[in-house]
Motif scaffolding. Structure first.
Motif, mmCIF file in Angstrom:
data_model
loop_
_atom_site.group_PDB
_atom_site.id
_atom_site.type_symbol
_atom_site.label_atom_id
_atom_site.label_comp_id
_atom_site.label_asym_id
_atom_site.label_seq_id
_atom_site.Cartn_x
_atom_site.Cartn_y
_atom_site.Cartn_z
ATOM 1 N N LEU A 1 -108.486 74.442 15.923
ATOM 2 C CA LEU A 1 -108.608 73.247 16.760
ATOM 3 C C LEU A 1 -108.858 71.973 15.947
ATOM 4 O O LEU A 1 -108.363 70.905 16.298
ATOM 5 N N ALA A 2 -109.647 72.075 14.885
ATOM 6 C CA ALA A 2 -110.019 70.866 14.138
ATOM 7 C C ALA A 2 -109.165 70.655 12.893
ATOM 8 O O ALA A 2 -109.056 69.534 12.403
ATOM 9 N N GLY A 3 -108.569 71.750 12.382
ATOM 10 C CA GLY A 3 -107.817 71.648 11.133
ATOM 11 C C GLY A 3 -106.757 70.563 11.136
ATOM 12 O O GLY A 3 -106.722 69.727 10.229
ATOM 13 N N PRO A 4 -105.895 70.525 12.185
ATOM 14 C CA PRO A 4 -104.860 69.493 12.174
ATOM 15 C C PRO A 4 -105.456 68.082 12.161
ATOM 16 O O PRO A 4 -104.877 67.173 11.554
ATOM 17 N N GLY A 5 -106.587 67.888 12.826
ATOM 18 C CA GLY A 5 -107.205 66.559 12.871
ATOM 19 C C GLY A 5 -107.861 66.181 11.553
ATOM 20 O O GLY A 5 -107.713 65.066 11.061
ATOM 21 N N VAL A 6 -108.594 67.124 10.978
ATOM 22 C CA VAL A 6 -109.287 66.832 9.716
ATOM 23 C C VAL A 6 -108.274 66.740 8.577
ATOM 24 O O VAL A 6 -108.448 65.960 7.634
ATOM 25 N N GLY A 7 -107.210 67.519 8.712
ATOM 26 C CA GLY A 7 -106.233 67.645 7.637
ATOM 27 C C GLY A 7 -106.434 69.024 7.026
ATOM 28 O O GLY A 7 -107.484 69.282 6.446
ATOM 29 N N PRO A 8 -105.415 69.921 7.164
ATOM 30 C CA PRO A 8 -105.593 71.325 6.763
ATOM 31 C C PRO A 8 -106.034 71.468 5.311
ATOM 32 O O PRO A 8 -106.738 72.421 4.965
ATOM 33 N N GLU A 9 -105.642 70.519 4.453
ATOM 34 C CA GLU A 9 -105.977 70.639 3.035
ATOM 35 C C GLU A 9 -107.425 70.206 2.764
ATOM 36 O O GLU A 9 -107.926 70.385 1.661
ATOM 37 N N ARG A 10 -108.090 69.644 3.756
ATOM 38 C CA ARG A 10 -109.452 69.157 3.539
ATOM 39 C C ARG A 10 -110.514 70.016 4.197
ATOM 40 O O ARG A 10 -111.703 69.721 4.107
ATOM 41 N N ILE A 11 -110.107 71.097 4.878
ATOM 42 C CA ILE A 11 -111.094 71.920 5.583
ATOM 43 C C ILE A 11 -110.815 73.373 5.260
ATOM 44 O O ILE A 11 -109.659 73.796 5.223
ATOM 45 N N ALA A 12 -111.852 74.149 4.974
ATOM 46 C CA ALA A 12 -111.639 75.553 4.604
ATOM 47 C C ALA A 12 -112.872 76.398 4.889
ATOM 48 O O ALA A 12 -114.013 75.933 4.752
ATOM 49 N N PHE A 13 -112.604 77.631 5.281
ATOM 50 C CA PHE A 13 -113.652 78.646 5.406
ATOM 51 C C PHE A 13 -114.288 78.819 4.029
ATOM 52 O O PHE A 13 -113.604 79.081 3.045
ATOM 53 N N THR A 14 -115.593 78.673 3.952
ATOM 54 C CA THR A 14 -116.312 78.739 2.683
ATOM 55 C C THR A 14 -117.482 79.704 2.844
ATOM 56 O O THR A 14 -118.560 79.311 3.292
ATOM 57 N N PRO A 15 -117.256 80.989 2.502
ATOM 58 C CA PRO A 15 -118.270 82.001 2.856
ATOM 59 C C PRO A 15 -119.622 81.799 2.184
ATOM 60 O O PRO A 15 -120.619 82.339 2.658
ATOM 61 N N SER A 16 -119.686 80.999 1.103
ATOM 62 C CA SER A 16 -120.988 80.807 0.442
ATOM 63 C C SER A 16 -121.794 79.667 1.055
ATOM 64 O O SER A 16 -122.915 79.405 0.638
#
Lengths: 436, 436
Positions: free
Chosen positions: B260-275
């Motif tokens: 839902l948010a990825g396209p708005g934020v920009g897919p290259e700027r948002i990522a699952f970060t398990p740490s």
């Protein structure tokens, strides 16, 4: 009603969106006027060192200062070392002392923000309230007084308070008045304090207080109160003050202010008012006060106070300034209820599978500058979501159900008329931006 | 340098015009984004009842609360009854409890204003600083989380911070992670606190702390730190979490947010970060943090905290939200020095007899929206006044000397080029408004 436990502290207020927006609108309007005059904004901390504030506001004022307890190991002493800002003038004196040559000369500044006073809360009297001051530090020019007066009058016009009168007098004229009427020097201060009540009490009551309370001889009290409340009071004072040095100087500075500021304020709205005293004793030159129909007290006031910045701990600089009674002004406007910004588009959610498309649509609409909300509750019923859109005062609601989706269109409902139109999804943003 | 006596209290700042304007510009930009999303402003008092704040921030937080001494006869007790706002969330919980049904449902609010913490002042750490929060109270929808994340990303873009990365994780995924790697329940909290250091410390240092400080068996510590810092950490976690109920739920909510948010934020700027752990233990769902090149720490953060409003004294409502690190963001921008508004016209005063005409002219110029100042000091020398006009960064200076007056013209000097032109007084305002 809300449980008292959740009320804000006594004398303070929570501002929800409509009230806050009205306030911010008034503040922004006033700020724009000050900026046009070349006044610069200043913001100082909410608290000052306790010693910066104590002794600056008189015994009564000192009692109303909110003091902050020392912290950590010192907390147990029960002592305070900081105190909440009580006005904007003491911080100004500190700033002028601290930054001297970094500031423009003269320093024309405005300050608008909360101050705190531990007054007994009452109707229109708060413990946290906004003060709005302009001051010119470092100019003895009568033009500085005129600029302050014109800026405040412009602010009142700009916020829509046009039916006001500005009363002008001078500290020197008041000194000359005491001299001309033969008031003994020792009684001067008290006599002025009592004369200040002429705007609220009948002349004979004031005269009696001058005699009984201040020890003024009866004929002087009668002459003073009679002349100051006569229809031609200004003319009488001009004659009475002519032969006093202080009185003459006072008349001259009043006339200079009327000459320079009168055309700006509007000649019919500003007048020499010999009974205007103003409570505070730090004024040294012209003084003024603005009153408006239907408002008790004044909605703006100020004057010249050449010794004040030094007395408050700053350098010895001539200064003048004034305050706008913004809380009273906002009180005047609340009845007229400023128009609130509306939501441009409410997006309904009829199926979870449409969420990605709806968030993309919301993004496009917002990028086009449209105030847009997506329905965030769980119901998927249209009726409930239309009620939500109406509650949010939306101009348009977008309905994007399974049929719409299949057809590549959305339904746009005008919430004021109830009209609905089918619009291709690809041109929805352009369509809604155009109907704004 | 200023004498220390005139400095603002330790950890606080005076904002003179240039710094204040930069701040106000950033705040206004952020506010405009929040308004486009339909968030509503809320302003609560600077202080709350002491009991509203105590016990809400943990033992360390409680020590940092500025407490206000009781007043009048109670002052001598050394007790406090009020305290300065420590954050925006406790006042939000109080407001939701107080105004419940008067608020929109869900209640999307933003709050931007000072908070006070008696922290030891240091580089970039203040005792009075601005917090900027958005929250959605009353919605459990993943769309609410996405709206918060997109609004914050839009704010960063709008203020010119574009080179950022948004790290996303979920409290449930972290719970699943402990389960999947066989971390005993009793060690869970401490292990997460230590894993939170993986963004600052090398994996082997963190692993050692997990073993020595938290009592985790060596193989588990090695596997955890190794997997979480691997290039394909996200993929490893997806595999590890698959069989855990909590882990699976966490992955699902992370994926929903990215969808839902990825396209708005920009897919290259948002990522699952398990740490990503986040220090605060009130999160119940997705969590996020924004980091930017060259900035230590985060410039925005938030997540879902369904139990928090109730824990802070409000009703039991699902909620999510986030904060923008506005002080850090402003720190980033200071170097780039926002353009300051210039004075449009400086009016020189070469003879006192011209003052009435100059004040009239100033009035006309201001009415035309031109930022105008009249020279307020006593010198009548042109050179000195031109220097003043240059110091005030005026675009144009108007010179109105005796010859000009006789000719019915004024001299307009372009302060950037030095060009001068004679302009009839009657058309001066139109001329200057046109050259703006």
């Amino acid at each position: 009603m809300a449980s008292q436990q959740f009320d804000p502290p006594s004398g303070t207020r929570d501002f929800l969106a409509p009230a806050l927006r009205t306030r911010e609108h008034v503040f922004a309007t006033i700020r724009a006027v000050f900026e046009r005059y070349g006044f610069e904004p200043l913001q100082t901390p909410a608290f000052e060192r306790l010693e910066t504030l104590t002794g600056k506001y008189g015994d009564e004022g000192d009692k109303l200062i909110f003091k902050i307890l020392r912290r950590g190991e010192h907390e147990a002493t029960g002592e305070a070392d900081l105190a909440l800002r009580y006005d904007m003038t003491v911080p100004l004196a500190r700033v002028v002392a601290a930054y001297g040559s970094q500031l423009p000369a003269p320093y024309k500044r405005y300050a608008m923000g909360p101050v705190w006073r531990a007054d007994r809360p009452g109707k229109g009297r708060f413990r946290e309230f906004t003060q709005c001051d302009i001051d010119v530090v470092g100019s003895a020019s009568p033009l500085a007084d005129a600029e302050v007066v014109c800026a405040l009058a412009d602010c009142l016009d700009a916020v829509g308070v046009r039916d006001f009168r500005m009363l002008v007098n001078s500290r020197k004229a008041l000194t000359g008045l005491l001299e001309a009427y033969g008031v003994p020097d020792s009684l001067g201060g008290g006599v002025l304090t009592t004369l200040d009540k002429l705007d609220k009490l009948p002349p004979d009551v004031v005269a009696r207080e001058l005699v009984d309370g201040r020890g003024l001889p009866v004929p002087i009290a009668a002459a003073l109160t009679g002349d100051l409340t006569a229809g031609d009071a200004a003319e009488r004072m001009r004659i009475a003050l002519k032969d006093s040095e202080q009185g003459g100087a006072g008349l001259a500075e009043i006339d200079r202010l009327l000459e320079l500021a009168g055309p700006g304020v509007g000649p019919e709205r500003i007048a020499f008012t010999p009974s205007l005293v103003r409570g505070l004793d730090y004024y040294t030159g012209v003084i003024f006060e603005v009153v408006a129909e239907g408002m008790p007290g004044s909605i703006a006031s100020g004057g010249r106070y050449d010794g004040l910045i030094a007395a408050l701990g700053g350098p010895d600089a001539p200064a003048c300034g004034g305050s706008l009674g913004v809380e009273r002004i906002i009180g005047l406007l609340d009845a007229a209820a400023l128009e609130q910004p509306r939501l441009d588009v409410a997006l309904t959610v009829l199926g979870d599978e449409t969420l990605p498309e709806l968030t993309r649509l919301a993004r496009d609409l917002r990028a086009a500058g449209l105030r847009t909300e997506v329905y965030l509750a769980t119901s998927r019923k249209l009726a409930k979501q239309l009620k939500w859109a109406a509650d949010r005062h939306a101009r348009h609601t977008v309905i994007y159900g399974p049929q719409d989706r299949a057809a590549g269109t959305a339904t746009v409902r005008n919430m004021d008329t109830g009209d609905q139109a089918q619009v291709p999804v690809a041109s929805l943003t352009a369509h809604l931006a155009a109907t704004r």
